[in-house]
Enzyme design. Sequence first.
Site, PDB file in Angstrom:
ATOM      1  N   ARG A  15       0.836  -1.209   0.000  1.00  0.00           N
ATOM      2  CA  ARG A  15       0.000   0.000   0.000  1.00  0.00           C
ATOM      3  C   ARG A  15       0.871   1.260   0.000  1.00  0.00           C
ATOM      4  O   ARG A  15       0.938   1.992  -0.969  1.00  0.00           O
ATOM      5  CB  ARG A  15      -0.935  -0.036   1.226  1.00  0.00           C
ATOM      6  CG  ARG A  15      -2.069   0.984   1.201  1.00  0.00           C
ATOM      7  CD  ARG A  15      -1.672   2.351   1.664  1.00  0.00           C
ATOM      8  NE  ARG A  15      -1.192   2.381   3.044  1.00  0.00           N
ATOM      9  CZ  ARG A  15      -0.645   3.453   3.593  1.00  0.00           C
ATOM     10  NH1 ARG A  15      -0.505   4.573   2.903  1.00  0.00           N
ATOM     11  NH2 ARG A  15      -0.208   3.425   4.837  1.00  0.00           N
ATOM     12  N   ASP A  16       1.614   1.463   1.061  1.00  0.00           N
ATOM     13  CA  ASP A  16       2.363   2.719   1.221  1.00  0.00           C
ATOM     14  C   ASP A  16       3.475   2.825   0.172  1.00  0.00           C
ATOM     15  O   ASP A  16       3.793   3.923  -0.310  1.00  0.00           O
ATOM     16  CB  ASP A  16       2.971   2.742   2.635  1.00  0.00           C
ATOM     17  CG  ASP A  16       3.256   4.137   3.147  1.00  0.00           C
ATOM     18  OD1 ASP A  16       3.464   5.038   2.323  1.00  0.00           O
ATOM     19  OD2 ASP A  16       3.293   4.330   4.371  1.00  0.00           O
ATOM     20  N   HIS A 206       3.983   3.601  12.995  1.00  0.00           N
ATOM     21  CA  HIS A 206       4.244   3.672  11.546  1.00  0.00           C
ATOM     22  C   HIS A 206       5.278   4.784  11.356  1.00  0.00           C
ATOM     23  O   HIS A 206       4.944   5.969  11.435  1.00  0.00           O
ATOM     24  CB  HIS A 206       2.914   3.989  10.843  1.00  0.00           C
ATOM     25  CG  HIS A 206       2.991   4.129   9.370  1.00  0.00           C
ATOM     26  ND1 HIS A 206       2.644   3.095   8.515  1.00  0.00           N
ATOM     27  CD2 HIS A 206       3.352   5.158   8.572  1.00  0.00           C
ATOM     28  CE1 HIS A 206       2.784   3.501   7.261  1.00  0.00           C
ATOM     29  NE2 HIS A 206       3.216   4.749   7.263  1.00  0.00           N
ATOM     30  N   HIS A 208       8.274   6.781   9.459  1.00  0.00           N
ATOM     31  CA  HIS A 208       9.003   7.104   8.214  1.00  0.00           C
ATOM     32  C   HIS A 208      10.388   7.646   8.559  1.00  0.00           C
ATOM     33  O   HIS A 208      10.633   8.146   9.660  1.00  0.00           O
ATOM     34  CB  HIS A 208       8.205   8.116   7.387  1.00  0.00           C
ATOM     35  CG  HIS A 208       7.122   7.464   6.585  1.00  0.00           C
ATOM     36  ND1 HIS A 208       7.291   7.079   5.279  1.00  0.00           N
ATOM     37  CD2 HIS A 208       5.863   7.113   6.923  1.00  0.00           C
ATOM     38  CE1 HIS A 208       6.176   6.518   4.830  1.00  0.00           C
ATOM     39  NE2 HIS A 208       5.293   6.523   5.813  1.00  0.00           N
ATOM     40  N   CYS A 239       3.818   9.227   1.822  1.00  0.00           N
ATOM     41  CA  CYS A 239       2.507   9.790   1.503  1.00  0.00           C
ATOM     42  C   CYS A 239       2.636  10.697   0.287  1.00  0.00           C
ATOM     43  O   CYS A 239       3.464  11.604   0.273  1.00  0.00           O
ATOM     44  CB  CYS A 239       1.991  10.587   2.695  1.00  0.00           C
ATOM     45  SG  CYS A 239       0.412  11.369   2.375  1.00  0.00           S
ATOM     46  N   ASN A 248       9.503   4.192   4.403  1.00  0.00           N
ATOM     47  CA  ASN A 248       9.254   3.559   5.692  1.00  0.00           C
ATOM     48  C   ASN A 248      10.523   2.874   6.168  1.00  0.00           C
ATOM     49  O   ASN A 248      11.476   2.690   5.421  1.00  0.00           O
ATOM     50  CB  ASN A 248       8.179   2.477   5.523  1.00  0.00           C
ATOM     51  CG  ASN A 248       6.788   3.053   5.397  1.00  0.00           C
ATOM     52  OD1 ASN A 248       6.169   3.373   6.385  1.00  0.00           O
ATOM     53  ND2 ASN A 248       6.320   3.192   4.172  1.00  0.00           N
TER      54      ASN A 248
HETATM   55  N1  COA Z   1     -12.588   4.573  -3.774  1.00  0.00           N
HETATM   56  C1  COA Z   1     -12.825   4.753  -5.082  1.00  0.00           C
HETATM   57  N2  COA Z   1     -13.415   5.860  -5.595  1.00  0.00           N
HETATM   58  C2  COA Z   1     -13.786   6.801  -4.718  1.00  0.00           C
HETATM   59  C3  COA Z   1     -13.576   6.668  -3.347  1.00  0.00           C
HETATM   60  C4  COA Z   1     -12.940   5.503  -2.873  1.00  0.00           C
HETATM   61  N3  COA Z   1     -12.682   5.315  -1.577  1.00  0.00           N
HETATM   62  N4  COA Z   1     -14.042   7.754  -2.734  1.00  0.00           N
HETATM   63  C5  COA Z   1     -14.547   8.568  -3.676  1.00  0.00           C
HETATM   64  N5  COA Z   1     -14.397   7.989  -4.892  1.00  0.00           N
HETATM   65  C6  COA Z   1     -14.772   8.516  -6.187  1.00  0.00           C
HETATM   66  C7  COA Z   1     -16.194   9.039  -6.226  1.00  0.00           C
HETATM   67  O1  COA Z   1     -17.089   8.009  -6.553  1.00  0.00           O
HETATM   68  C8  COA Z   1     -16.124  10.087  -7.303  1.00  0.00           C
HETATM   69  O2  COA Z   1     -16.086   9.446  -8.550  1.00  0.00           O
HETATM   70  P1  COA Z   1     -16.697  10.158  -9.878  1.00  0.00           P
HETATM   71  O3  COA Z   1     -15.870  11.389 -10.085  1.00  0.00           O
HETATM   72  O4  COA Z   1     -16.485   9.121 -10.930  1.00  0.00           O
HETATM   73  O5  COA Z   1     -18.116  10.427  -9.520  1.00  0.00           O
HETATM   74  C9  COA Z   1     -14.749  10.704  -7.084  1.00  0.00           C
HETATM   75  O6  COA Z   1     -13.971   9.693  -6.433  1.00  0.00           O
HETATM   76  C10 COA Z   1     -14.782  11.946  -6.234  1.00  0.00           C
HETATM   77  O7  COA Z   1     -15.496  11.661  -5.037  1.00  0.00           O
HETATM   78  P2  COA Z   1     -15.495  12.647  -3.786  1.00  0.00           P
HETATM   79  O8  COA Z   1     -16.247  11.996  -2.687  1.00  0.00           O
HETATM   80  O9  COA Z   1     -15.932  14.013  -4.244  1.00  0.00           O
HETATM   81  O10 COA Z   1     -13.989  12.621  -3.375  1.00  0.00           O
HETATM   82  P3  COA Z   1     -12.881  13.775  -3.443  1.00  0.00           P
HETATM   83  O11 COA Z   1     -12.563  14.111  -4.853  1.00  0.00           O
HETATM   84  O12 COA Z   1     -13.246  14.850  -2.504  1.00  0.00           O
HETATM   85  O13 COA Z   1     -11.636  12.974  -2.845  1.00  0.00           O
HETATM   86  C11 COA Z   1     -10.976  11.115  -1.482  1.00  0.00           C
HETATM   87  C12 COA Z   1     -11.687  12.451  -1.544  1.00  0.00           C
HETATM   88  C13 COA Z   1     -10.871  10.757  -0.029  1.00  0.00           C
HETATM   89  C14 COA Z   1     -11.792  10.082  -2.212  1.00  0.00           C
HETATM   90  C15 COA Z   1      -9.580  11.230  -2.157  1.00  0.00           C
HETATM   91  O14 COA Z   1      -8.951  12.400  -1.749  1.00  0.00           O
HETATM   92  C16 COA Z   1      -8.703  10.043  -1.852  1.00  0.00           C
HETATM   93  O15 COA Z   1      -8.957   8.937  -2.326  1.00  0.00           O
HETATM   94  N6  COA Z   1      -7.651  10.243  -1.069  1.00  0.00           N
HETATM   95  C17 COA Z   1      -6.754   9.176  -0.680  1.00  0.00           C
HETATM   96  C18 COA Z   1      -5.426   9.737  -0.371  1.00  0.00           C
HETATM   97  C19 COA Z   1      -4.436   8.652  -0.022  1.00  0.00           C
HETATM   98  O16 COA Z   1      -4.600   7.490  -0.317  1.00  0.00           O
HETATM   99  N7  COA Z   1      -3.347   9.059   0.609  1.00  0.00           N
HETATM  100  C20 COA Z   1      -2.297   8.174   0.988  1.00  0.00           C
HETATM  101  C21 COA Z   1      -2.606   7.316   2.115  1.00  0.00           C
HETATM  102  S1  COA Z   1      -2.563   8.116   3.682  1.00  0.00           S
HETATM  103 ZN    ZN Z   2       3.316   5.874   5.530  1.00  0.00          ZN
END
Ligand code: COA
Ligand code: ZN
Length: 310
Positions: A15-16, A206, A208, A239, A248
């Site tokens: 994942r990370d 966790h 880094h 991240c 990590n």
């Molecule tokens: N998995 C898959 N798709 C997702 C989702 C998820 N968990 N959450 C939201 N989506 C999709 C929505 O369905 C939407 O799709 P569409 O554009 O086709 O309709 C789109 O993403 C936007 O949804 P929204 O709820 O408005 O999300 P956002 O654009 O505000 O983004 C997150 C918020 C949380 C979904 C996004 O910032 C994210 O995935 N962040 C993860 C960051 C990460 O992994 N960081 C490292 C680990 S700490």
């Molecule tokens: Zn990390």
Amino acid sequence: MADGKQILIREVAPRDGFQSWPDFVPTEQKLEVIRLLLAAGVREMETTSFVSPKAIPQMRDAAQVLAGVPRGGCTHGPLVPNLKGAALALDSGADKLVVVISVSDAHNLANVRRTVKESLADLKSIFDLARERGKPVAGAMAVAFGCPYQGDVPEDDVYRLAEAYISGGAASIVLADTTGMATPPRVVRLVRGFTRRFAGVPFSLHLHNNRGTAMANLYAALEAGADTFDAALGGIGGCPNVPQAAGNLATEDVVFMLEDMGCDTGIDLMKIIAAAQRLEAILGRTLPGQVMKSGPRDPKLAAAICAAAH
Ligand code: COA
Ligand code: ZN
């Protein structure tokens, strides 16, 4: 010496590590690395994350990865940022969920585009869903030791988020030093403060290595009573939503040190080194791990590792 102290290593490279690798790592190669980790004895893993593919395209194959992993002997707990991710992960066969919320608003906004309060509003429905499906939830706290935007993070903010997780039903907690801002006294203070307030709640560190303190932090946490650590094969990871992301702790480095101290990680050092070397070959770039280059203490085995590494 630690006289057989049992240590759980939560492997986070799939994942990370893969989330922050600049190129998309093909699903079959991700699965090959996961199989090597399992063969080395890894018992818990952040196998992938169910996040927006627009935000993190490297994780767009989350469902295929989870469907492809051999089952048995290892808990597969993908990371999820919201209810949608939790539902997708459970539908795809997750054994556990790792929900992530940052302790600071600034990092939470950068990472998941919500304030901490907004993320917390989602929490009950995530816990309800996981409970319905009989799966445990871990509450991960990003930037618990310092935030790259806000700077210091008050310990009370950490405990407040932990309280929200634990009262909601979290089975365990991850205290994350997302950008390597911790030093040993800070780690000891938080570990002691956490265990005093939440006695008996399992927690992982966790850590880094952005500033070279991660292994010292691990040692300090161990001495303060911690028994679970996140680590990533080869030391990959970081991240994507922070400046100066860095790796990590390398799993093979952690296994080397802990086993030499007399701890029992359940992970085979030679097999995990071989896995790290294979990962390096797949990714095509020198990885930060040290023991994958220098080998174990046994001179003959070390010579073999060095030969394979060059
Ligand atoms: N998995 C898959 N798709 C997702 C989702 C998820 N968990 N959450 C939201 N989506 C999709 C929505 O369905 C939407 O799709 P569409 O554009 O086709 O309709 C789109 O993403 C936007 O949804 P929204 O709820 O408005 O999300 P956002 O654009 O505000 O983004 C997150 C918020 C949380 C979904 C996004 O910032 C994210 O995935 N962040 C993860 C960051 C990460 O992994 N960081 C490292 C680990 S700490
Ligand atoms: Zn990390």
